[in-house]
Design a protein around this motif. Structure first.
Motif, PDB file in Angstrom:
ATOM      1  N   PRO A   1     -10.558 -95.933 -20.496  1.00 53.18           N
ATOM      2  CA  PRO A   1     -10.296 -97.133 -20.542  1.00 53.18           C
ATOM      3  C   PRO A   1     -10.678 -97.783 -19.294  1.00 53.18           C
ATOM      4  CG  PRO A   1      -8.125 -95.927 -20.915  1.00 53.18           C
ATOM      5  CD  PRO A   1      -9.343 -94.875 -20.549  1.00 53.18           C
ATOM      6  N   ARG A   2     -11.521 -98.961 -19.686  1.00 52.10           N
ATOM      7  CA  ARG A   2     -12.063-100.002 -18.754  1.00 52.10           C
ATOM      8  C   ARG A   2     -11.690-101.291 -18.806  1.00 52.10           C
ATOM      9  NH1 ARG A   2     -13.403 -96.329 -14.535  1.00 52.10           N
ATOM     10  NH2 ARG A   2     -14.916 -94.777 -14.933  1.00 52.10           N
ATOM     11  N   LYS A   3     -10.661-101.946 -17.991  1.00 48.46           N
ATOM     12  CA  LYS A   3     -10.251-103.301 -18.005  1.00 48.46           C
ATOM     13  C   LYS A   3     -11.474-104.346 -17.809  1.00 48.46           C
ATOM     14  CE  LYS A   3      -5.527-102.200 -17.490  1.00 48.46           C
ATOM     15  NZ  LYS A   3      -4.132-102.353 -17.090  1.00 48.46           N
ATOM     16  N   SER A   4     -11.214-105.373 -18.025  1.00 46.88           N
ATOM     17  CA  SER A   4     -12.267-106.820 -17.860  1.00 46.88           C
ATOM     18  C   SER A   4     -12.019-106.925 -16.340  1.00 46.88           C
ATOM     19  CB  SER A   4     -11.620-108.008 -18.574  1.00 46.88           C
ATOM     20  OG  SER A   4     -12.417-109.038 -18.006  1.00 46.88           O
ATOM     21  N   ILE A   5     -13.575-107.074 -15.993  1.00 47.15           N
ATOM     22  CA  ILE A   5     -13.763-107.551 -14.615  1.00 47.15           C
ATOM     23  C   ILE A   5     -13.553-108.932 -14.243  1.00 47.15           C
ATOM     24  CG2 ILE A   5     -15.213-105.492 -14.433  1.00 47.15           C
ATOM     25  CD1 ILE A   5     -17.575-107.595 -13.792  1.00 47.15           C
TER      26      ILE A   5
ATOM     27  N   ASN B   1     -19.049-101.382 -22.974  1.00 45.62           N
ATOM     28  CA  ASN B   1     -17.730-100.699 -23.016  1.00 45.62           C
ATOM     29  C   ASN B   1     -17.726 -99.673 -24.244  1.00 45.62           C
ATOM     30  OD1 ASN B   1     -16.777-102.463 -25.084  1.00 45.62           O
ATOM     31  ND2 ASN B   1     -15.423-103.619 -23.383  1.00 45.62           N
ATOM     32  N   THR B   2     -18.588 -99.883 -25.211  1.00 46.10           N
ATOM     33  CA  THR B   2     -18.386 -99.249 -26.406  1.00 46.10           C
ATOM     34  C   THR B   2     -19.855 -98.670 -26.682  1.00 46.10           C
ATOM     35  OG1 THR B   2     -16.560-100.477 -27.008  1.00 46.10           O
ATOM     36  CG2 THR B   2     -17.818 -98.895 -28.849  1.00 46.10           C
ATOM     37  N   GLN B   3     -20.413 -97.444 -26.566  1.00 46.47           N
ATOM     38  CA  GLN B   3     -21.710 -97.111 -26.838  1.00 46.47           C
ATOM     39  C   GLN B   3     -21.729 -95.634 -27.541  1.00 46.47           C
ATOM     40  OE1 GLN B   3     -23.795 -97.017 -22.989  1.00 46.47           O
ATOM     41  NE2 GLN B   3     -25.681 -96.892 -24.036  1.00 46.47           N
ATOM     42  N   LEU B   4     -22.768 -95.707 -28.490  1.00 46.75           N
ATOM     43  CA  LEU B   4     -23.016 -94.543 -29.108  1.00 46.75           C
ATOM     44  C   LEU B   4     -24.659 -94.163 -29.089  1.00 46.75           C
ATOM     45  CD1 LEU B   4     -22.560 -92.249 -31.199  1.00 46.75           C
ATOM     46  CD2 LEU B   4     -22.554 -93.906 -33.241  1.00 46.75           C
ATOM     47  N   THR B   5     -25.143 -92.932 -28.623  1.00 49.05           N
ATOM     48  CA  THR B   5     -26.503 -92.711 -28.331  1.00 49.05           C
ATOM     49  C   THR B   5     -26.773 -91.430 -29.117  1.00 49.05           C
ATOM     50  OG1 THR B   5     -26.265 -94.010 -26.219  1.00 49.05           O
ATOM     51  CG2 THR B   5     -28.103 -92.749 -26.790  1.00 49.05           C
ATOM     52  N   LEU B   6     -27.952 -91.476 -29.690  1.00 45.00           N
ATOM     53  CA  LEU B   6     -28.441 -90.015 -30.248  1.00 45.00           C
ATOM     54  C   LEU B   6     -29.764 -89.721 -29.612  1.00 45.00           C
ATOM     55  CD1 LEU B   6     -28.576 -87.938 -32.593  1.00 45.00           C
ATOM     56  CD2 LEU B   6     -29.622 -89.588 -33.958  1.00 45.00           C
ATOM     57  N   TYR B   7     -29.823 -88.245 -29.143  1.00 44.03           N
ATOM     58  CA  TYR B   7     -31.171 -87.864 -28.645  1.00 44.03           C
ATOM     59  C   TYR B   7     -31.586 -86.800 -29.339  1.00 44.03           C
ATOM     60  CZ  TYR B   7     -28.881 -90.141 -24.202  1.00 44.03           C
ATOM     61  OH  TYR B   7     -28.201 -91.071 -23.435  1.00 44.03           O
ATOM     62  N   ASP B   8     -33.001 -86.843 -29.664  1.00 44.65           N
ATOM     63  CA  ASP B   8     -33.508 -85.902 -30.065  1.00 44.65           C
ATOM     64  C   ASP B   8     -34.385 -84.758 -29.295  1.00 44.65           C
ATOM     65  OD1 ASP B   8     -34.762 -83.802 -31.598  1.00 44.65           O
ATOM     66  OD2 ASP B   8     -36.579 -85.201 -32.334  1.00 44.65           O
TER      67      ASP B   8
ATOM     68  N   GLN C   1     -19.165 -93.251 -26.297  1.00 43.21           N
ATOM     69  CA  GLN C   1     -18.437 -93.886 -25.168  1.00 43.21           C
ATOM     70  C   GLN C   1     -17.280 -94.903 -25.664  1.00 43.21           C
ATOM     71  OE1 GLN C   1     -20.644 -96.361 -22.699  1.00 43.21           O
ATOM     72  NE2 GLN C   1     -19.013 -97.317 -22.301  1.00 43.21           N
ATOM     73  N   ARG C   2     -16.091 -94.678 -25.413  1.00 42.55           N
ATOM     74  CA  ARG C   2     -14.927 -95.753 -25.829  1.00 42.55           C
ATOM     75  C   ARG C   2     -14.347 -96.080 -24.500  1.00 42.55           C
ATOM     76  NH1 ARG C   2     -12.050 -92.719 -30.714  1.00 42.55           N
ATOM     77  NH2 ARG C   2     -13.788 -91.757 -31.838  1.00 42.55           N
ATOM     78  N   GLY C   3     -14.058 -97.549 -24.488  1.00 39.70           N
ATOM     79  CA  GLY C   3     -13.418 -97.917 -23.105  1.00 39.70           C
ATOM     80  C   GLY C   3     -12.310 -99.013 -23.616  1.00 39.70           C
TER      81      GLY C   3
END
Length: 481
Positions: free
Chosen positions: A197-201, A288-295, A305-307
């Protein structure tokens, strides 16, 4: 020319015949083996957060003396000095500018826990001044910096340890070795989950910096922006000028372990990343939410990543999907079986026990022996791990908006990635009440990466982001052979 592996790199250095260091002759910093009764003198740069861990770790070592505390914010000096005196009974020198430390020939090493944008420049300066370096993750702010750090460590023959502490956990070493050697089948996809969890700055207007903070020095090589109270100290992580988001923060730990489970020669070949900043509006840049695929060729890597789940604890985990089953949470689940087989001695999720103490100890031992091949995570390891994080961010930053009504085609051929996208959508609805029918996500291009040249194939815009523009007085040095 094919990039050397870490082992080949260290063998080349050991066989080169170059003296350990000649930069400052006649001092301990010249690279001579330190005597058994001599203390290693360490300066700690960046003392607000992670630097406090460095203080406790080095301060507990009988053969180490913390000589300096370094930070542009002098407000930290009194409380950190007091804590240090309670622990050790000694008083360190407190300075704002690292260059004062680098000019001191009695200092042997610099331990860097600054914001990311200072990591490379400070490391290279320290190598040039004949200091050994411990640098926190990610080792660099961009790909060009990381390669320059590797070059500096090699040219000046310095001990440079990267702060991915899982490398000093014997349980993780055994765990990833078994996966790499095929004990549970051939690795197909490593699946990283970072739920933090990462709150708003918030949104803050520019104000004059506190008089105790040298904001020009804090900014250093980065772009000079107006000072705001939601920037210093920790929240710089979520600004592209200074940090690398969660994928470069906690992600660096898990990327290191995922790489450790792959063949040593494995390098990323392509990347695509998507996500956004949801749940609030603030002045941060990174998702704050990210999905990455590497080959990586024979294997692929997924990082989710979920925040936004503020009522749930931190979760950091890696599942290894093989052609025979899944290694997950210390168990092996063969295909078709719901009951896992316990793996004896498997590491627990999260950071390992005594991770900082053992990793810092390894650094000091290597300073004494001058055996860089004994480092748990040397600068070449750190660079290659940071490259993985940087690749994901570069794809994301070059992205365009897409509707959640249209699933991302580049993820469709990897089952783990496709399922992670569905999980991400449920997370956004559950944690932030996002109306997916009207919402969008940013999705970047699939970037083809040449690990030999560390450049992108036929993508000038991505190649432009491999480095950055540096302010006068803080330019990145060129390392000549």
């Amino acid at each position: 020319m094919k990039q050397p592996t870490r082992r080949q790199f260290l063998k080349h250095v050991a066989a080169s015949g170059i003296a350990t260091s000649v930069t400052i002759s006649g001092t301990k910093s010249s690279g001579q083996v330190i005597g058994a009764n001599e203390r290693v003198r360490v300066a700690i740069a960046g003392i607000n957060g992670r630097g406090s861990v460095h203080m406790r770790g080095f301060g507990a070592m009988q053969d180490v003396e913390i000589s300096h505390l370094v930070d542009p914010d002098s407000r930290l000096f009194a409380p950190r000095s007091a804590a240090f005196e309670r622990q050790t009974g000694k008083t360190p020198q407190c300075v704002q500018d690292i260059r004062r430390v680098l000019d001191d020939p009695t200092v042997d090493a610099v331990s860097i826990a600054t914001p990311n944008h200072w990591h490379a420049l400070m490391t290279i300066w320290a190598c040039q001044a004949a200091k050994d370096v411990y640098v926190e993750k990610p080792c660099s702010h961009n790909i060009v910096e990381g390669r320059r750090m590797v070059e500096a460590a090699q040219k000046y023959q310095r001990i440079v340890q990267h702060g991915t502490q899982w490398r000093s956990d014997p349980k993780w070493k055994a765990y990833t070795t078994d996966i790499r050697e095929g004990k549970y089948g051939k690795l197909k996809t490593a699946n990283i989950q970072i739920f933090r969890p990462r709150k708003s700055i918030g949104v803050k207007t520019p104000v004059p910096p506190p008089r105790e903070l040298d904001f020009d020095l804090w900014t250093g090589p980065a772009t000079m922006n107006p000072y705001r109270t939601n920037l210093v100290h920790y929240r710089w992580h979520w600004m592209w000028d200074y940090g690398n988001g969660e994928i470069g923060n906690l992600g660096a730990h898990e990327f290191e372990m995922a790489r450790w489970a792959m063949p040593e020669s494995a390098q990323p070949k392509s990347v695509v990343s998507l996500g956004g900043r949801y749940g609030y509006e603030d002045q941060a840049d990174t998702p704050n939410t990210q999905l990455t695929l590497y080959d990586f060729g024979d294997a692929q890597l997924v990082c989710q990543q979920r925040g936004l789940h503020f009522d749930k604890p931190l979760k950091m985990s890696i599942d290894f999907h093989t052609d025979a089953g899944v290694v997950k949470d210390g168990k092996f689940y063969p295909h078709g079986q719901t009951k896992g087989e316990k793996i004896e001695g498997a590491p627990a999720s999260g950071l390992p026990e005594n991770e900082s103490r053992d990793h810092l100890r390894n650094f000091i031992d290597c300073i004494r022996s001058r055996k860089r091949e004994d480092l748990a995570s040397d600068v070449l390891d750190g660079h290659r791990t940071a490259v993985v994080a940087h690749l994901g961010n570069l794809s994301y930053r070059l992205g365009d908006q897409a509707s959640f009504r249209h699933p991302p085609q580049p993820l469709s051929e990897n089952q783990v990635a496709a399922e992670s996208f569905d999980q991400m959508k449920r997370h956004l609805v559950d944690a932030a009440g996002v109306n997916l029918a009207n919402a969008s996500y940013r999705i970047g291009p699939t970037l083809q990466f040449d690990a030999t040249t560390e450049t992108f194939v036929n993508h000038p815009e991505a190649n432009h982001l491999l480095g950055r523009t540096y302010r006068p007085g803080f330019q990145l040095p060129t390392i000549t052979s």
